[in-house]
Design an enzyme around this catalytic site. Structure first.
Site, PDB file in Angstrom:
ATOM      1  N   ARG A  44       0.862  -1.188   0.000  1.00  0.00           N
ATOM      2  CA  ARG A  44       0.000   0.000   0.000  1.00  0.00           C
ATOM      3  C   ARG A  44       0.893   1.230   0.000  1.00  0.00           C
ATOM      4  NH1 ARG A  44       1.682   2.064   4.031  1.00  0.00           N
ATOM      5  NH2 ARG A  44       0.526   3.953   3.566  1.00  0.00           N
ATOM      6  N   GLY A  45       0.248   2.397  -0.218  1.00  0.00           N
ATOM      7  CA  GLY A  45       1.017   3.629  -0.374  1.00  0.00           C
ATOM      8  C   GLY A  45       1.186   3.853  -1.872  1.00  0.00           C
ATOM      9  N   ARG A  78      -7.062  -0.169  -7.372  1.00  0.00           N
ATOM     10  CA  ARG A  78      -7.348   0.953  -6.467  1.00  0.00           C
ATOM     11  C   ARG A  78      -7.411   2.227  -7.323  1.00  0.00           C
ATOM     12  NH1 ARG A  78      -4.316   1.238  -0.827  1.00  0.00           N
ATOM     13  NH2 ARG A  78      -6.282   2.275  -0.316  1.00  0.00           N
ATOM     14  N   ASP A 219      -1.864  10.949  -2.558  1.00  0.00           N
ATOM     15  CA  ASP A 219      -2.177   9.909  -3.546  1.00  0.00           C
ATOM     16  C   ASP A 219      -2.401  10.491  -4.928  1.00  0.00           C
ATOM     17  OD1 ASP A 219      -2.860   8.570  -0.863  1.00  0.00           O
ATOM     18  OD2 ASP A 219      -2.728   6.962  -2.351  1.00  0.00           O
TER      19      ASP A 219
HETATM   20  O1  MRU Z   1      -4.722   3.467   1.645  1.00  0.00           O
HETATM   21  P1  MRU Z   1      -3.235   3.645   1.708  1.00  0.00           P
HETATM   22  O2  MRU Z   1      -2.636   3.158   2.970  1.00  0.00           O
HETATM   23  O3  MRU Z   1      -2.559   3.087   0.472  1.00  0.00           O
HETATM   24  O4  MRU Z   1      -3.051   5.219   1.666  1.00  0.00           O
HETATM   25  C1  MRU Z   1      -1.759   5.739   1.712  1.00  0.00           C
HETATM   26  C2  MRU Z   1      -1.715   7.219   1.809  1.00  0.00           C
HETATM   27  O5  MRU Z   1      -2.721   7.883   1.851  1.00  0.00           O
HETATM   28  C3  MRU Z   1      -0.358   7.858   1.763  1.00  0.00           C
HETATM   29  O6  MRU Z   1      -0.337   9.046   2.483  1.00  0.00           O
HETATM   30  C4  MRU Z   1      -0.004   8.164   0.303  1.00  0.00           C
HETATM   31  O7  MRU Z   1      -0.161   7.041  -0.501  1.00  0.00           O
HETATM   32  C5  MRU Z   1       1.356   8.687   0.163  1.00  0.00           C
HETATM   33  S1  MRU Z   1       2.556   7.432   0.367  1.00  0.00           S
HETATM   34  C6  MRU Z   1       4.085   8.053   0.113  1.00  0.00           C
END
Ligand code: MRU
Length: 340
Positions: A44-45, A78, A219
């Site tokens: 994730r991220g 996603r 994101d």
């Molecule tokens: O749902 P996630 O855990 O994938 O969301 C991640 C985030 O919102 C982070 O802040 C974003 O992806 C930046 S990661 C460098």
């Protein structure tokens, strides 16, 4: 720690859904396994899912599968993080012009670039933190969320590496608890002081004067500077504005989406109700209660003090600065990593 790595016949990831209880590394051996890992948030991220999907597509192309079909399947996992479609688009282009060898080279280049980019972004952002800074962050925008080093936490790491003392505050980030589980885990490994607060405590925390600035990841950053990030980010931006605390967004140029004019058209992923109904296996609501579970929110550009990219710090009005950052980064990429 490379969160996502190409092994030749697969993709090695750390299973983030099991942290901090267990440190489990998995090797994903098909595009479908990559898609499952992204959907279930084992990886994730925004930058990390981009790199994993890039490698998943390269793997599929290497076994003779149809590029467009696999690219569409991975893109659908996603919807909010633009890095996903950005990375898939790059590998699909390489596959069409140079076949499997080019697709693999492109996927590996995306991962390598991510680490370089995060280090450069960290350097750019570290000047915003002074010695003794108290930084409030949200979710996890660290090494785990990228291939390595992180974006928001990259800024913290670079400041610490330059000799500054930095303390990090992080909200637990319900429902998936990325702040409580992941940000605390990776900062403690680096011996960077970190304090977790319940999400409901952030208002009192900022009002108490203990937060010097907020630094979050993103994101998708729209062309006007509106920022989609983990649900709860908007709350922090409103608080920061109310209490005159700078609100910084750390985002590589791969997260800037110039094709989306503003935040209104960003697709916000809604995740399963059980993420809210249950907490690490325990039921916390009546079984069938109605739930709304958006994974992200949009912070309007007017609440953002600056957007830190790998090529510079962009301030309002954002439109010109973001466009120029994307163009400078793509020129630099062309010079450093020739496309096949
Ligand atoms: O749902 P996630 O855990 O994938 O969301 C991640 C985030 O919102 C982070 O802040 C974003 O992806 C930046 S990661 C460098």
């Amino acid at each position: 720690m490379a969160t996502v790595a190409w092994t030749g016949g697969g993709i090695r990831i750390i299973d983030q859904s099991r942290l901090p209880d267990e440190e489990v590394w998995l090797v994903l051996r098909s595009a479908e396994e990559v898609a499952e890992a992204i959907t279930s948030m084992r990886v994730r991220g925004a930058p990390a899912i981009g790199a994993a999907a890039a490698m998943g597509l390269a793997l599929a192309v290497s076994s003779g599968r149809d590029v467009d079909e696999v690219a569409a399947m991975l893109t659908a996992t996603r919807p909010t993080a633009v890095n996903l479609e950005w990375a898939i688009h790059r590998v699909a282009g390489a596959a069409r012009s140079g076949g499997a060898t080019a697709a693999v080279a492109e996927a590996v280049a995306i991962a390598d670039e991510d680490v370089r980019v995060n280090r450069a972004l960290g350097q750019m952002g570290s000047s915003l933190l002074s010695d003794g800074s108290h930084v409030l962050t949200h979710c996890n925008a660290g090494a785990l969320a990228t291939v390595d080093y992180g974006t928001a936490l990259g800024v913290v790491r670079a400041a610490v590496a330059s000799g500054k003392r930095v303390r990090v505050w992080v909200g637990e980030t319900r429902p998936v608890l990325q702040g409580a589980r992941l940000t605390s885990w990776e900062l403690r490994r680096d011996r960077i002081p970190v304090t977790v607060v319940a999400d409901t405590a952030v208002g009192a925390l900022v009002a108490s004067g203990r937060v010097g600035c907020v630094v979050v990841g993103a994101d998708r950053v729209a062309a006007n500077g509106d920022v989609a990030n983990k649900i709860g980010t908007y709350t922090l931006a409103v608080l920061a504005t109310r209490h005159r605390v700078p609100f910084y967004v750390a985002a590589p140029t791969s997260t800037i989406d110039l094709a989306t004019p503003d935040g209104r058209t960003i697709v916000i992923e809604e995740r399963p109700a059980d993420e809210v109904r249950r907490l690490r296996g325990a039921t916390v609501t009546p079984d069938d209660v109605e739930v709304w579970n958006p994974a992200f929110d949009v912070t309007p550009a007017e609440l953002v003090t600056a957007i830190v990219t790998e090529v510079g710090v962009v301030t309002a009005p954002f439109a010109d600065g973001l466009r120029s950052a994307v163009s400078r980064a793509s020129d630099a990429r062309g010079a450093v990593v020739p496309l096949p």
